[in-house]
Design an enzyme around this catalytic site. Structure first.
Site, PDB file in Angstrom:
ATOM      1  CB  ALA A  28      -1.074  -0.147   1.313  1.00 25.94           C
ATOM      2  CB  ALA A  29       3.816   2.316   1.990  1.00 28.01           C
ATOM      3  CE  LYS A  48      11.940  -9.532  -0.562  1.00 28.77           C
ATOM      4  NZ  LYS A  48      12.720  -9.625   0.498  1.00 28.77           N
ATOM      5  CD1 TRP A  58      -0.818 -11.344   2.453  1.00 27.21           C
ATOM      6  CD2 TRP A  58       0.056 -12.437   4.092  1.00 27.21           C
ATOM      7  NE1 TRP A  58      -0.141 -12.417   1.899  1.00 27.21           N
ATOM      8  CE2 TRP A  58       0.295 -13.036   2.879  1.00 27.21           C
ATOM      9  CE3 TRP A  58       0.536 -12.851   5.299  1.00 27.21           C
ATOM     10  CZ2 TRP A  58       1.181 -14.223   2.983  1.00 27.21           C
ATOM     11  CZ3 TRP A  58       1.233 -14.065   5.147  1.00 27.21           C
ATOM     12  CH2 TRP A  58       1.686 -14.556   4.132  1.00 27.21           C
ATOM     13  CD  GLN A  60      -6.884 -11.444   8.742  1.00 29.79           C
ATOM     14  OE1 GLN A  60      -7.520 -11.473   9.815  1.00 29.79           O
ATOM     15  NE2 GLN A  60      -6.460 -12.631   8.508  1.00 29.79           N
ATOM     16  CD  GLU A 126      -9.283  -3.243  13.965  1.00 35.74           C
ATOM     17  OE1 GLU A 126      -8.294  -2.663  14.047  1.00 35.74           O
ATOM     18  OE2 GLU A 126      -9.699  -3.574  12.887  1.00 35.74           O
ATOM     19  CG  HIS A 241      -2.052  -9.737  15.927  1.00 30.20           C
ATOM     20  ND1 HIS A 241      -2.961 -10.500  16.241  1.00 30.20           N
ATOM     21  CD2 HIS A 241      -3.048  -8.545  15.096  1.00 30.20           C
ATOM     22  CE1 HIS A 241      -4.473 -10.018  15.965  1.00 30.20           C
ATOM     23  NE2 HIS A 241      -4.193  -8.906  15.291  1.00 30.20           N
ATOM     24  NE  ARG A 287      -3.277  -4.996  16.786  1.00 37.82           N
ATOM     25  CZ  ARG A 287      -3.248  -4.660  15.466  1.00 37.82           C
ATOM     26  NH1 ARG A 287      -2.132  -4.473  15.116  1.00 37.82           N
ATOM     27  NH2 ARG A 287      -4.172  -4.906  14.864  1.00 37.82           N
ATOM     28  CG  HIS A 352       0.749  -7.932  13.160  1.00 34.65           C
ATOM     29  ND1 HIS A 352       0.498  -8.665  12.027  1.00 34.65           N
ATOM     30  CD2 HIS A 352      -0.055  -6.907  13.282  1.00 34.65           C
ATOM     31  CE1 HIS A 352      -0.634  -7.792  11.409  1.00 34.65           C
ATOM     32  NE2 HIS A 352      -0.818  -6.707  12.325  1.00 34.65           N
ATOM     33  NE  ARG A 387       0.320  -1.532  13.447  1.00 31.45           N
ATOM     34  CZ  ARG A 387      -0.906  -2.159  13.117  1.00 31.45           C
ATOM     35  NH1 ARG A 387      -1.940  -1.448  12.821  1.00 31.45           N
ATOM     36  NH2 ARG A 387      -0.943  -3.404  13.183  1.00 31.45           N
ATOM     37  CB  SER A 392      -0.368  -0.353   9.801  1.00 33.76           C
ATOM     38  OG  SER A 392      -1.448  -1.176   9.777  1.00 33.76           O
ATOM     39  CG  LEU A 393      -3.795  -1.141   5.511  1.00 37.43           C
ATOM     40  CD1 LEU A 393      -5.052  -1.614   5.315  1.00 37.43           C
ATOM     41  CD2 LEU A 393      -2.980  -1.102   4.450  1.00 37.43           C
TER      42      LEU A 393
END
Length: 559
Positions: A28-29, A48, A58, A60, A126, A241, A287, A352, A387, A392-393
């Site tokens: 995404a970055a 790569k 990945w 979710q 969350e 995680h 977490r 994670h 975090r 993160s996204l």
């Protein structure tokens, strides 16, 4: 493992020797950064592996953004700062939270199909969020984002995507400015010029034996930046995680935090919600707290936390919303013989997310002129020591968008040699030893720098990693690579190209392993994702960042 186009029968595009900007990494970055760079620039997007294969793909849970009527960026900031355990950069956090709604609108405009509740975007809760603010696309949000961004990148004439291109090192000039990269591609080692380089290679989860990260997450960006002398920050802070699928021979498939947010319970063999013994928020605590709760609980039962598990009971969630919200989780679990609608899922913590990385400012600039970093590779200051879920996204988008203001270095006055020299690499016994170290290294890191750490095991691990680094540096292949001439291209055999990729990833894993171990041994307290059993309390004198640059290691205020 071959880079040979002939072996695959697929024609591969040529790699230009010059771009205005190079983006390394296509999660995404990297994808969003490439799209946000000015369309007038010639952009090379190097990855790569094939598109898409990244931790973003990945992901979710979703993307956090304060868009609900009862929410605000101020509340988002407060939750993020609380989770970060005193080490967040408040200016960066405000920037993240305030830009979040605009980034969500951008993704919707690009075509990302987030779940909806009637006409509104659906939001879930969350852990450690005070409001329902997490947007999602069922339980494959990362895949929805990455696939949409990949399509948009393919539509852009100014972006050239080069898959199976492994960046070995940065190209620095005599003033230590970044001038491009050294790339292994199509059985050639090539120096590619650029007036700016953006590292977006993700994290380094493969340094641990138990991780939710894909195989490509070998810490490449941090490692090559470290070798170039960039300032690095907070590398000891690794988020484990708490709920990864734990079955013999199964990958550590992540069971999203959103499952607990929707009502699933974390229970022991007797069905008791033991997490409340460790924190008043139970399974919805931060977490790091939940991961340690599982670790301590398993220890208290006499079980080995490395080989044991607890249970995630999804049955409190009604069957229809469980199927609608988490179809991928249900499918994967059922593939492994577990039906979450009928029985609890065996889970345990796994590495994670890496909060630390290459130190950057709000524009993604690093300490090396011409070098930028974004996403998990970067340390922007928004995550602190731990975090907040689904930031993160969001970080990928907000700081990727900031690269619209990227500053280009002046063009080089020298050209890469047009000729290609053959390079015969010595590989006697190389592959077997590489594989042995690659197997042993993550197991060492899991034992010494996993959920609970202490001085003696950290020191022992540093000695062992240093021995492996010395062994790696003595490989004839490593010594040959150290004598390559900048601006000269080389061709290698398909077999040698495979060795180079193996060696390059191992070199990077060894580099980041030592950086994590040094940082963890240096910080004599427990905070966020860093827990020292010999220093179990948070200490005010450590209210600063762990900074590494070359051989220097100190506690300070950041960039």
């Amino acid at each position: 493992m071959t880079n040979s186009a002939a072996a695959s029968g697929v024609s591969r595009p040529p790699l230009s020797q010059e771009f205005d900007a190079i983006v390394v990494g296509a999660g995404a970055a990297g994808l969003y950064s490439a799209l946000c760079l000015p369309s007038s620039l010639r952009v090379g997007l190097l990855t790569k592996d094939d598109l898409p294969l990244s931790a973003s793909d990945w992901a979710q849970g979703g993307i956090a953004a304060a868009i609900a009527p009862d929410d605000s960026p101020k509340l988002h900031v407060e939750d993020t700062l609380k989770a970060g355990a005193g080490l967040c950069d408040e200016v960066a956090v405000r920037f993240l939270a305030e830009q979040a709604p605009a980034c969500v609108r951008s993704l919707v405009d690009l075509g990302v199909a987030f779940d909806r509740h009637r006409d509104d975007l659906a939001l879930t809760l969350e852990a450690a969020h005070s409001r329902r603010r997490v947007l999602h696309a069922a339980d494959t949000t990362g895949r929805a984002v990455v696939s949409t961004l990949s399509r948009r990148v393919a539509e852009r004439d100014n972006i050239t995507t080069i898959s199976k291109a492994f960046v070995l090192d940065l190209w620095l000039d005599e003033e230590s400015c970044c001038r491009g990269v050294c790339v292994l591609y199509d059985e050639k080692i090539t120096w590619v010029q650029a007036r700016a380089v953006v590292l977006a290679t993700g994290g380094g989860g493969q340094v641990f034996a138990k991780t939710t990260n894909p195989s490509v997450s070998t810490g490449d960006g941090v490692a090559i930046a470290a070798r170039a002398g960039a300032l690095l920050r907070d590398l000891e802070f690794v988020q484990f995680h708490p709920t990864a699928l734990t079955l013999p021979n199964a990958p550590r498939f992540l069971i999203s935090e959103a499952v607990r947010g929707e009502g699933a319970h974390l229970v022991n063999d007797a069905g008791r919600r033991f997490a409340f013994d460790y924190h008043s928020d139970g399974e919805l605590a931060p977490r790091d707290v939940v991961s340690r709760a599982i670790f301590r609980y398993l220890q208290s039962t006499g079980a080995d936390p490395a080989d044991s598990h607890v249970w995630l009971d999804c049955r409190p969630i009604a069957p229809e919303p469980l199927q609608r919200r988490f179809p991928n989780i249900l499918r994967v679990c059922r593939d492994w013989g577990i039906d979450p609608a009928q029985e609890p899922i065996p889970v345990a913590p796994a590495a994670h997310y890496w909060m630390g990385g290459i130190a950057t400012d709000l524009q993604g600039r690093t300490s090396i002129p011409g070098l930028y970093a974004v996403g998990e590779t970067a340390s922007t200051g928004v995550h602190g020591a731990n975090r907040l879920a689904s930031n993160s996204l969001l970080e990928c988008l907000v700081f990727g968008a900031a690269l619209a203001q990227l500053e280009l270095q002046p063009s080089l006055s020298v050209a890469v040699s047009p000729g290609v020299k053959p390079l015969t690499l010595e590989s006697s016994g190389l592959s077997q030893r590489l594989q042995e170290i690659r197997y042993e290294l993550p197991r060492l890191l899991w034992k010494s720098a996993g959920i609970c750490r202490e001085a003696a095991s950290l020191q022992e691990a540093m000695v062992q990693v240093q021995q492996w680094q010395q062994l790696e540096a003595a490989f004839p292949l490593a010594q040959q690579m150290g004598h390559l001439q900048p601006m000269q291209s080389y061709c290698v055999s398909s077999e040698a190209a495979a060795w180079l990729l193996e060696w390059g990833e191992l070199r990077n894993l060894l580099e980041v392993s030592q950086l994590i171990l040094k940082s963890a041994a240096f910080r004599c307290e427990s905070r966020g994702g860093h827990y020292r059993s010999d220093f179990p309390q948070m200490q005010s004198q450590w209210m600063g960042h762990t900074l590494i640059q070359g051989d220097r290691l100190w506690c300070g205020e950041g960039v």
